[in-house]
Scaffold this motif. Structure first.
Motif, PDB file in Angstrom:
ATOM      1  N   GLN A 122      22.983 -29.620  36.731  1.00 31.55           N
ATOM      2  CA  GLN A 122      22.168 -30.130  35.627  1.00 31.55           C
ATOM      3  C   GLN A 122      20.671 -30.318  36.461  1.00 31.55           C
ATOM      4  O   GLN A 122      20.603 -30.054  37.680  1.00 31.55           O
ATOM      5  N   ALA A 176      21.633 -37.891  36.303  1.00 26.75           N
ATOM      6  CA  ALA A 176      22.608 -36.809  35.889  1.00 26.75           C
ATOM      7  C   ALA A 176      23.581 -37.308  35.084  1.00 26.75           C
ATOM      8  O   ALA A 176      24.123 -38.379  35.305  1.00 26.75           O
ATOM      9  N   ASP A 212      18.197 -31.010  31.630  1.00 26.18           N
ATOM     10  CA  ASP A 212      19.389 -31.819  30.757  1.00 26.18           C
ATOM     11  C   ASP A 212      19.075 -33.252  30.865  1.00 26.18           C
ATOM     12  O   ASP A 212      19.444 -33.974  29.702  1.00 26.18           O
ATOM     13  N   ASN A 213      18.286 -33.985  31.503  1.00 26.61           N
ATOM     14  CA  ASN A 213      18.518 -35.280  31.612  1.00 26.61           C
ATOM     15  C   ASN A 213      16.789 -35.762  31.752  1.00 26.61           C
ATOM     16  O   ASN A 213      16.321 -35.158  32.537  1.00 26.61           O
ATOM     17  N   ARG A 243      26.568 -28.427  34.830  1.00 19.56           N
ATOM     18  CA  ARG A 243      25.850 -28.574  33.368  1.00 19.56           C
ATOM     19  C   ARG A 243      27.310 -28.230  32.491  1.00 19.56           C
ATOM     20  O   ARG A 243      28.046 -27.706  33.086  1.00 19.56           O
TER      21      ARG A 243
END
Length: 338
Positions: A16, A45, A108-109, A145
């Motif tokens: 991620q 994360a 992703d975050n 991920r």
């Protein structure tokens, strides 16, 4: 060779990512016409992408997850949260250009704070967001991920429009592919298509600068409905009644129109909550069709599987909860203003 159609395929393993620091944007809402300030900050994360309306009273601020379950409307843009109370309600609209930039760049975050009910349109594309992410940096996190792998064909038909998810072909490996086609009744656009495998470089070079577009003939109708109040030649490609582009600089890409539709599809499908592995094809599509196709894919667990990464969760417990898709009466295909 890995078969995508039978058994449990080997998990795709990547880490991620989040931003290395905070980035800020100031602009206007393309539909509201009002000034908007927005910041995007790193997030832990496993927390995913969340929106927060910083202008609301603290007791009313609830995280709005970037997830298909939070989609509330698809009228010319994608709306997340609860718009039932108007501008003061906990929702955010026109998220697609930003979401496209985030997922294409592998972020992703992130926590996105915005002081109005609309993401700033900037120049009508994703270019400004990409530049900001690259300038601040993107960093890997110590979790794998999660991916959404398409296992079988899923199709949605709406009159002449349709959208189809299909698995990756045997031997192609785990990839995310788009095949987008449009067909407008104007000689300036006509029938255009774009297809390609999504990657940071492909998105940056082939899609990110494609701007939203619309027709002069539709302006008064949009204004009367409360849309496009912030639209201008600085953030939209405008098509005149004589089928020419009004913008003095012309187009940024050959076939910029279908490239923007592909950009929108990337942003709308980012609401799966993770990158999908497979191919998405649409003909005469739009926000509504993208959302309905994703909902149908996720409606049956036989259609997909998750890889072994970490699912996103809103860690502070301020989840918006499920919001039903309520704008299904909007045209699946219409003049774009998103």
């Amino acid at each position: 060779m890995v078969s995508m159609n039978t058994g449990k395929a080997a998990a795709k393993k990547t880490l991620q990512n989040t931003l290395a620091g905070r980035v800020e944007f100031n602009g206007v809402g393309v539909h509201s016409g009002k000034p908007v300030s927005m910041s995007i900050s790193p997030a832990d994360a496993g927390t995913g992408i969340t929106f927060i309306r910083s202008d609301l009273p603290v007791e009313e601020q609830r995280d709005i997850p970037a997830d298909i379950t939070a989609v509330a409307a698809t009228d010319l843009c994608t709306v997340l949260g609860d718009p039932s109370k108007g501008e003061g309600g906990n929702h955010v609209k026109t998220v697609e250009h930003l979401m496209a930039a985030l997922i294409a760049m592998g972020i992703d975050n992130a926590m996105i704070e915005v002081d109005r009910a609309e993401i700033p349109v900037m120049d009508g594309s994703s270019e400004v967001f990409i530049e900001a992410f690259e300038n601040v940096g993107i960093v890997a996190q110590a979790r794998t991920r999660r991916y959404l792998r398409v296992l079988r064909e899923v199709r949605v038909d709406m009159g002449a429009s349709y959208a189809v998810f299909t698995p990756c072909s045997d031997g192609r490996g785990d990839v995310t592919e788009y095949d987008i086609e449009i067909d407008f009744d104007t000689p300036l656009i006509g029938r255009q298509s774009w297809s390609g495998e999504l990657s940071p470089s492909t998105f940056k070079n082939e899609l990110s600068r494609a701007r939203t577009f619309g027709f002069m003939r539709d302006v008064e109708k949009y204004w009367a409905a409360g849309f496009a109040l912030g639209s201008s030649l600085e953030n939209s490609v405008v098509i005149a009644d004589d089928h020419t582009v009004i913008n003095p600089e012309g187009l940024r890409y050959e076939q910029e129109f279908v490239r923007h539709k592909a950009l929108d599809a990337v942003g709308d499908l980012a609401l799966a909550g993770a990158p999908f592995l497979g191919t998405y094809k649409s003909y005469r599509g739009g926000h509504r069709l993208n959302a309905l196709a994703l909902e149908k894919l996720l409606s049956d667990e036989a259609n997909y599987e998750w890889t072994d990464g970490e699912p996103a969760s809103q860690s502070n417990g301020r989840s918006v909860g499920r919001v039903e898709l309520v704008a299904v009466r909007a045209p699946a295909y219409s003049a774009d203003k998103s």
